[in-house]
Design an enzyme around this catalytic site. Structure first.
Site, mmCIF file in Angstrom:
data_model
loop_
_atom_site.group_PDB
_atom_site.id
_atom_site.type_symbol
_atom_site.label_atom_id
_atom_site.label_comp_id
_atom_site.label_asym_id
_atom_site.label_seq_id
_atom_site.Cartn_x
_atom_site.Cartn_y
_atom_site.Cartn_z
ATOM 1 N N ASN A 1 0.804 -1.229 0.000
ATOM 2 C CA ASN A 1 0.000 0.000 0.000
ATOM 3 C C ASN A 1 0.841 1.285 0.000
ATOM 4 O O ASN A 1 0.476 2.257 -0.638
ATOM 5 C CB ASN A 1 -1.031 -0.012 1.130
ATOM 6 N N GLU B 1 3.428 -5.037 12.218
ATOM 7 C CA GLU B 1 2.421 -3.988 12.029
ATOM 8 C C GLU B 1 1.342 -4.600 11.139
ATOM 9 O O GLU B 1 1.586 -4.884 9.969
ATOM 10 C CB GLU B 1 3.068 -2.761 11.391
ATOM 11 N N CYS C 1 -3.422 1.401 6.313
ATOM 12 C CA CYS C 1 -3.743 0.599 7.504
ATOM 13 C C CYS C 1 -4.460 1.442 8.553
ATOM 14 O O CYS C 1 -5.233 0.936 9.348
ATOM 15 C CB CYS C 1 -2.473 0.007 8.082
ATOM 16 N N GLU D 1 7.459 0.551 16.507
ATOM 17 C CA GLU D 1 8.626 1.082 15.797
ATOM 18 C C GLU D 1 8.481 2.598 15.740
ATOM 19 O O GLU D 1 7.424 3.145 16.022
ATOM 20 C CB GLU D 1 8.737 0.449 14.406
HETATM 21 P P1 NAD Z 1 -0.128 -9.382 3.027
HETATM 22 O O1 NAD Z 1 -0.063 -9.874 4.426
HETATM 23 O O2 NAD Z 1 -0.991 -10.105 2.071
HETATM 24 O O3 NAD Z 1 1.313 -9.363 2.364
HETATM 25 C C1 NAD Z 1 2.370 -8.646 2.932
HETATM 26 C C2 NAD Z 1 3.676 -9.301 2.562
HETATM 27 O O4 NAD Z 1 3.760 -10.580 3.158
HETATM 28 C C3 NAD Z 1 3.863 -9.503 1.062
HETATM 29 O O5 NAD Z 1 5.202 -9.201 0.735
HETATM 30 C C4 NAD Z 1 3.591 -10.981 0.890
HETATM 31 O O6 NAD Z 1 4.223 -11.565 -0.217
HETATM 32 C C5 NAD Z 1 4.149 -11.538 2.190
HETATM 33 N N1 NAD Z 1 3.607 -12.827 2.608
HETATM 34 C C6 NAD Z 1 2.352 -13.308 2.418
HETATM 35 N N2 NAD Z 1 2.233 -14.531 2.986
HETATM 36 C C7 NAD Z 1 3.437 -14.822 3.546
HETATM 37 C C8 NAD Z 1 3.947 -15.933 4.282
HETATM 38 N N3 NAD Z 1 3.197 -17.008 4.554
HETATM 39 N N4 NAD Z 1 5.221 -15.886 4.711
HETATM 40 C C9 NAD Z 1 5.998 -14.820 4.457
HETATM 41 N N5 NAD Z 1 5.582 -13.749 3.760
HETATM 42 C C10 NAD Z 1 4.310 -13.741 3.316
HETATM 43 O O7 NAD Z 1 -0.548 -7.845 3.133
HETATM 44 P P2 NAD Z 1 -0.848 -6.857 1.942
HETATM 45 O O8 NAD Z 1 -2.105 -7.329 1.269
HETATM 46 O O9 NAD Z 1 0.383 -6.669 1.140
HETATM 47 O O10 NAD Z 1 -1.138 -5.476 2.711
HETATM 48 C C11 NAD Z 1 -2.400 -5.126 3.195
HETATM 49 C C12 NAD Z 1 -2.501 -5.477 4.660
HETATM 50 O O11 NAD Z 1 -1.429 -4.891 5.357
HETATM 51 C C13 NAD Z 1 -3.757 -4.930 5.334
HETATM 52 O O12 NAD Z 1 -4.252 -5.894 6.228
HETATM 53 C C14 NAD Z 1 -3.259 -3.729 6.113
HETATM 54 O O13 NAD Z 1 -4.024 -3.366 7.225
HETATM 55 C C15 NAD Z 1 -1.900 -4.200 6.508
HETATM 56 N N6 NAD Z 1 -1.022 -3.066 6.797
HETATM 57 C C16 NAD Z 1 -0.734 -2.777 8.092
HETATM 58 C C17 NAD Z 1 0.070 -1.680 8.392
HETATM 59 C C18 NAD Z 1 0.400 -1.302 9.808
HETATM 60 O O14 NAD Z 1 1.290 -0.473 9.975
HETATM 61 N N7 NAD Z 1 -0.249 -1.858 10.794
HETATM 62 C C19 NAD Z 1 0.576 -0.905 7.361
HETATM 63 C C20 NAD Z 1 0.262 -1.234 6.041
HETATM 64 C C21 NAD Z 1 -0.543 -2.324 5.773
HETATM 65 O O1 6OD Z 2 3.508 6.831 9.631
HETATM 66 C C1 6OD Z 2 4.201 5.889 9.323
HETATM 67 O O2 6OD Z 2 5.387 5.963 9.195
HETATM 68 C C2 6OD Z 2 3.564 4.599 9.077
HETATM 69 N N1 6OD Z 2 4.237 3.521 9.475
HETATM 70 C C3 6OD Z 2 2.408 4.550 8.450
HETATM 71 C C4 6OD Z 2 1.704 3.369 8.139
HETATM 72 C C5 6OD Z 2 0.684 3.382 7.282
HETATM 73 C C6 6OD Z 2 -0.030 2.190 6.924
HETATM 74 O O3 6OD Z 2 -0.617 1.978 5.898
#
Ligand code: NAD
Ligand code: 6OD
Length: 497
Positions: free
Chosen positions: A166, A265, A299, A478
């Site tokens: 994202n 995260e 997120c 972090e």
């Molecule tokens: P995802 O979990 O599908 O994938 C993230 C990464 O993990 C990718 O690089 C993927 O290839 C890898 N991956 C998937 N399965 C794996 C496994 N079994 N072992 C190792 N690696 C694996 O997430 P996404 O669809 O890329 O991103 C969207 C999600 O991320 C949403 O749920 C969003 O809320 C979350 N997100 C959280 C934050 C936060 O800071 N809390 C920030 C951004 C996104």
């Molecule tokens: O503010 C940041 O640095 C941070 N980690 C944002 C995360 C956004 C998630 O989509």
């Protein structure tokens, strides 16, 4: 910036290789397609790492830790990190083009947030590492000569960095910068959806004088691919991951082998709470961002909005009017304000919730479908910005993370009751409260179970402050000194005098 979805991509599809030991390498014959989600067109191919390729990257990182990098001072690393930040800014347009093509996000967003923040992460953690301190005690000993007992910070070693799609550069550098500042080496696994900026960063690392093997990139998917090979690799000393909660569970199992530490995260189902005493203009403007920025793929985005009853109708009609003004354009057109979802697969998921809302009896205030767009955007993964009301709190649309440009708005009458509704979630990442009552702001912020609570703002954060989620939204924090806690270990040294 030229338009028509960037002529570069159309004329010259890019082939992305892994970046291992300071070199771009193609290790086997396997590759996958990279598509532009704004058009659905293939913009390149990407090598897919097998277990041997991931092993080569981990071994390169281990060698780097044993070489001159392992002996660098904080000052030397800070200077290199600043060169990396400068390198990103010097190649701003290359990073911008890559990020916009991989994600389809509007150029106005990527040029204000993704790329500058990606560079800023290196400067922030260069500053941070120079002010890192540890405790020291002079101890009494029976012989009267005493002892000096202190702690030093040492790098953990090789860090596996697994990234989402994202905010690709921003969220990757958010982890890579502190890891390198602390003297670690990294192996990055970018999302398969957004592989380009992590690869481009390899060139910047070389130009900045980062030694070979300190920054490595392996491409591929999650299960039975680069993500799993990396997180299971015994040569990885710690794993930092941003992504879905379910993926976090899988990675935690992998990290259990060898008892490796994790920093997670994860997902969220964040709420905004709008009190009747708020500045309604500011609340509408902030909620527009917290629901629709990055097409809802943030997120920290708020998919649940609770509005105090006296301003409920006004809030709903004003948010609807603002949502209907969002502009879908060629992502390189500066007037665009809404991009596509990341992929056709993600669009199917989001549209399944649009359908579910209908089945569950939601009132569709606006949107609910797919926009009618001219070619080439007609091939893109677009959905209409969507607002619902009238759903019960236990409906899937109100409880589950959708990660799209949509929200459900519900009225409330009582402060304690709304706090309870906000907290009734397995997640706990972020909340935005809108009120002009200072005492209430402090009270509600303290009562809501989240990692970050905004008052009269959203996505505003000093990068030195702790970032992370409660409950199923994450493990650890972090940001600033909190990143240093994860990327170093404390070693206790006791010197008998
Ligand atoms: P995802 O979990 O599908 O994938 C993230 C990464 O993990 C990718 O690089 C993927 O290839 C890898 N991956 C998937 N399965 C794996 C496994 N079994 N072992 C190792 N690696 C694996 O997430 P996404 O669809 O890329 O991103 C969207 C999600 O991320 C949403 O749920 C969003 O809320 C979350 N997100 C959280 C934050 C936060 O800071 N809390 C920030 C951004 C996104
Ligand atoms: O503010 C940041 O640095 C941070 N980690 C944002 C995360 C956004 C998630 O989509």
């Amino acid at each position: 910036m030229s338009s028509a979805i960037s002529p570069v991509a159309a004329d010259r599809p890019v082939h992305l290789k892994h970046f291992i030991d300071g070199k771009f390498v193609s290790a086997n014959g396997r590759s996958f397609e990279n598509r532009n989600p704004a058009t659905g067109q293939v913009i390149g191919t990407v090598d897919e790492a097998d277990a041997a390729t991931v092993d080569a990257a981990v071994q390169a990182a281990r060698r780097a830790m044993k070489g001159p990098w392992g002996k660098t001072t904080e000052q030397e690393r800070a200077a290199i990190l600043r060169k990396v930040a400068d390198g990103i800014m010097r190649r701003f347009d290359d990073f911008l083009q890559a990020e916009v093509l991989d994600t389809g996000k509007p150029v106005s967003l990527a040029s204000h947030i993704d790329i500058p923040r990606g560079a800023a992460n290196f400067n922030i953690f260069a500053d941070q590492v120079l002010t890192l301190s540890t405790e020291t005690f002079r101890m009494a000993t029976p012989d009267g000569r005493g002892a000096l007992n202190y702690a030093i910070r040492v790098p953990r070693g090789v860090i596996g960095v697994v990234c989402p799609w994202n905010l690709p550069l921003l969220l990757m550098t958010w982890k890579v910068a502190p890891a390198l500042a602390c003297g670690n080496a990294v192996v990055v696994k970018p999302s398969e959806e957004t592989p380009t900026t992590a690869t481009l960063l390899g060139e910047v690392m070389n130009e900045a004088g980062v030694p070979p093997g300190v920054y490595n990139v392996v491409h591929g998917f999650g299960p039975d691919s680069a993500g799993e090979f990396l997180t299971r690799h015994p040569g990885v000393n710690g794993i930092t991951f941003t992504g879905e909660t379910r993926t976090g569970e899988a990675i935690m199992k992998a990290a259990a082998e060898g008892v490796r530490p994790v920093s997670f995260e994860l997902g969220g189902k964040n709420a905004a709470v709008v009190f009747a005493d708020c500045d309604l203009d500011a609340a509408i403007e902030g909620t527009m961002r917290s629901v629709f920025a990055n097409c809802g793929q943030v997120c920290l985005g708020t998919e649940r909005i609770y509005v105090e009853r006296p301003v409920f109708d006004a809030f709903v009609s004003r948010l609807k009017a603002a949502a209907e003004k969002l502009q879908i354009r060629d992502p390189f057109d500066k007037a665009g304000t809404l991009g596509p979802l990341i992929s056709e697969e993600h669009r199917r998921k989001v549209l399944s919730y649009y359908e579910r809302a209908r089945e569950e009896g939601a009132t569709i205030v606006t949107g609910g479908g797919v926009p009618d767009l001219p070619a080439p955007l007609s091939g893109g993964a677009y959905v209409q910005p969507t607002i619902w009301t009238g759903l019960p709190e236990d409906s899937a649309v109100v409880r589950e993370e959708i990660f799209g440009p949509c929200c459900h708005i519900a009225p409330f009458d009582d402060e304690d009751a709304v706090i309870e509704r906000v907290n009734d979630s397995p997640y706990g990442l972020a909340t935005a409260i809108w009120t002009q009552n200072l005492a209430r702001a402090h009270r509600v912020a303290a009562g809501i179970e989240v990692g970050i609570c905004w008052v009269n703002s959203w996505f505003l954060r000093d990068l030195r402050t702790p970032f992370g989620g409660s409950k199923q939204s994450g493990i650890g924090r972090e940001g600033g000194v909190h990143s240093m806690e994860f990327y170093t270990e404390l070693r206790n040294v006791c010197v008998k005098l």
